[in-house]
Scaffold this motif. Structure first.
Motif, PDB file in Angstrom:
ATOM      1  N   ASP A 154       0.979  -1.285   0.055  1.00 38.41           N
ATOM      2  CA  ASP A 154       0.024  -0.129   0.407  1.00 38.41           C
ATOM      3  C   ASP A 154       0.880   1.138  -0.199  1.00 38.41           C
ATOM      4  N   ASN A 155       2.123   1.185   0.050  1.00 42.86           N
ATOM      5  CA  ASN A 155       3.124   2.494  -0.358  1.00 42.86           C
ATOM      6  C   ASN A 155       3.016   2.791  -1.774  1.00 42.86           C
ATOM      7  N   LEU A 156       2.793   1.526  -2.669  1.00 33.85           N
ATOM      8  CA  LEU A 156       2.636   1.548  -4.001  1.00 33.85           C
ATOM      9  C   LEU A 156       1.510   0.795  -4.429  1.00 33.85           C
ATOM     10  N   PRO A 157       0.277   1.181  -4.130  1.00 32.28           N
ATOM     11  CA  PRO A 157      -0.813   0.197  -4.819  1.00 32.28           C
ATOM     12  C   PRO A 157      -1.273   0.338  -6.160  1.00 32.28           C
ATOM     13  N   GLN A 158      -1.149   1.595  -6.716  1.00 29.78           N
ATOM     14  CA  GLN A 158      -1.762   1.684  -7.989  1.00 29.78           C
ATOM     15  C   GLN A 158      -0.797   2.700  -8.885  1.00 29.78           C
ATOM     16  N   GLU A 159      -1.010   2.427 -10.229  1.00 31.66           N
ATOM     17  CA  GLU A 159      -0.108   3.113 -10.947  1.00 31.66           C
ATOM     18  C   GLU A 159      -0.145   4.746 -10.750  1.00 31.66           C
ATOM     19  N   SER A 160      -1.344   5.350 -10.383  1.00 29.99           N
ATOM     20  CA  SER A 160      -1.305   6.941 -10.218  1.00 29.99           C
ATOM     21  C   SER A 160      -0.539   7.264  -9.222  1.00 29.99           C
ATOM     22  N   TYR A 161      -0.159   6.106  -8.188  1.00 29.90           N
ATOM     23  CA  TYR A 161       0.882   6.705  -7.157  1.00 29.90           C
ATOM     24  C   TYR A 161       2.185   7.166  -7.759  1.00 29.90           C
ATOM     25  N   TRP A 162       2.557   6.886  -8.796  1.00 30.64           N
ATOM     26  CA  TRP A 162       3.861   7.351  -9.392  1.00 30.64           C
ATOM     27  C   TRP A 162       3.503   8.728  -9.903  1.00 30.64           C
ATOM     28  N   GLN A 163       2.480   9.112 -10.309  1.00 39.77           N
ATOM     29  CA  GLN A 163       2.294  10.245 -11.097  1.00 39.77           C
ATOM     30  C   GLN A 163       2.206  11.554 -10.098  1.00 39.77           C
TER      31      GLN A 163
ATOM     32  N   ALA B  33       6.010   7.407   3.080  1.00 36.60           N
ATOM     33  CA  ALA B  33       5.403   6.761   1.812  1.00 36.60           C
ATOM     34  C   ALA B  33       5.682   7.242   0.711  1.00 36.60           C
ATOM     35  N   ARG B  34       5.527   8.658   0.680  1.00 35.15           N
ATOM     36  CA  ARG B  34       5.668   9.624  -0.622  1.00 35.15           C
ATOM     37  C   ARG B  34       7.275   9.651  -1.010  1.00 35.15           C
ATOM     38  N   ASP B  35       8.118   9.835  -0.079  1.00 36.81           N
ATOM     39  CA  ASP B  35       9.560   9.678  -0.382  1.00 36.81           C
ATOM     40  C   ASP B  35      10.191   8.305  -0.923  1.00 36.81           C
ATOM     41  N   LEU B  36       9.381   7.410  -0.198  1.00 34.20           N
ATOM     42  CA  LEU B  36       9.782   5.950  -0.603  1.00 34.20           C
ATOM     43  C   LEU B  36       9.490   5.978  -2.059  1.00 34.20           C
ATOM     44  N   ARG B  37       8.394   6.092  -2.672  1.00 35.78           N
ATOM     45  CA  ARG B  37       7.961   5.992  -3.929  1.00 35.78           C
ATOM     46  C   ARG B  37       8.827   6.999  -4.819  1.00 35.78           C
ATOM     47  N   THR B  38       9.264   7.968  -4.382  1.00 36.65           N
ATOM     48  CA  THR B  38      10.299   8.774  -5.314  1.00 36.65           C
ATOM     49  C   THR B  38      11.547   7.832  -5.423  1.00 36.65           C
ATOM     50  N   GLN B  39      12.143   7.286  -4.267  1.00 37.48           N
ATOM     51  CA  GLN B  39      13.337   6.723  -4.406  1.00 37.48           C
ATOM     52  C   GLN B  39      13.067   5.237  -5.321  1.00 37.48           C
ATOM     53  N   TRP B  40      11.739   4.512  -5.040  1.00 40.63           N
ATOM     54  CA  TRP B  40      11.690   3.270  -5.874  1.00 40.63           C
ATOM     55  C   TRP B  40      11.532   3.812  -7.202  1.00 40.63           C
ATOM     56  N   LYS B  41      10.888   5.136  -7.671  1.00 36.08           N
ATOM     57  CA  LYS B  41      10.562   5.276  -8.880  1.00 36.08           C
ATOM     58  C   LYS B  41      12.300   5.361  -9.653  1.00 36.08           C
ATOM     59  N   HIS B  42      13.104   6.101  -9.211  1.00 35.07           N
ATOM     60  CA  HIS B  42      14.244   6.217  -9.877  1.00 35.07           C
ATOM     61  C   HIS B  42      15.002   4.744  -9.989  1.00 35.07           C
ATOM     62  N   GLN B  43      14.979   3.965  -8.963  1.00 34.31           N
ATOM     63  CA  GLN B  43      15.412   2.516  -8.737  1.00 34.31           C
ATOM     64  C   GLN B  43      14.707   1.797  -9.893  1.00 34.31           C
TER      65      GLN B  43
END
Length: 238
Positions: free
Chosen positions: A186-195, A209-219
């Motif tokens: 649930d930190n990244l449950p939907q594609e829209s959370y990337w956007q 959770a927001r900062d983790l998504r940013t980190q994961w997107k780059h990775q």
């Protein structure tokens, strides 16, 4: 290795965190989402990542019918990995019959974070938890209580405790040769959370959770991850 999304269905989530099948709540305004655990088949294991909402059809747990469509019996499941203990992630693990909790996967070892569980037990006023199915887990003989912040569970699957959506939520990486699949729960449950760079108030720690998504997107972009989505109504993977 094979990864199979178990598409349980789409739901409307009301103000009391009840998950109502979307077909009976089409005109409702509010949160709508899918529920879809994943089955990972390796050379040695049948692994469930999450177990769904626990909804039933004709008195039978939906997740068992989903497995049956792929020719899988519940007795074949060898491991269950839980990211956290919200009811839409764990209620498919078992059923209550004659006042007693019965696990749906009798031969599986069930892996969950001890610290996350202890926190969950204290949330007696939160409708995100189903205490009738949460409290019996402490008595299951096939529970494997995890204490470390990261580690390797199988040759293919590793984990890390990250928090964010819940206090000690853990995420998983699944590696198959050169391929890497990531399950952020649930930190990244939907594609829209990337956007959208949003700290959601519904999370235990929305900023984390927001900062983790940013980190994961780059990775993910650098390492070409495939992302498994638990709550996306249109996609199971991106």
């Amino acid at each position: 290795m094979k990864i199979i999304p178990l598409q349980e269905g789409n739901y409307f989530v009301d103000k009391n965190r009840a998950f109502i099948p979307l077909t009976s709540a089409i005109n409702e305004q509010g949160l709508k989402l899918a529920v879809q655990p994943f089955l990972v088949i390796t050379n040695t294991d049948y692994i469930l990542i999450e177990t769904g909402s626990g909804h039933e059809e004709l008195g039978r747990p939906i997740i068992l019918d989903l497995l049956a469509k792929d020719g899988i019996r519940p007795e074949q499941i060898t491991k269950v990995f839980l990211t956290h203990f919200h009811k839409d992630h764990i209620d498919g693990l078992g059923v209550i019959k004659d006042g007693k909790y019965q696990i749906n996967f009798p031969n599986a070892q069930v892996y969950g974070q001890q610290r996350e569980y202890e926190y969950a037990l204290l949330q007696t006023q939160s409708t995100s938890y189903n205490l009738s199915k949460l409290t019996p887990l402490q008595h299951l003989t096939n529970m494997v209580w995890m204490h470390e912040d990261s580690g390797i569970l199988t040759p293919e699957i590793s984990y890390q405790v990250v928090g964010g959506h819940s206090s000690y939520l853990q995420v998983f990486w699944i590696r198959d040769g050169a391929e890497t699949y990531f399950f952020g729960s649930d930190n990244l449950p939907q594609e829209s959370y990337w956007q959208h760079s949003i700290a959601y108030k519904s999370d235990y720690d929305g900023k984390k959770a927001r900062d983790l998504r940013t980190q994961w997107k780059h990775q993910a972009q650098e390492e070409n991850w495939k992302i498994l989505l638990y709550h996306d109504m249109e996609k199971t993977m991106i």
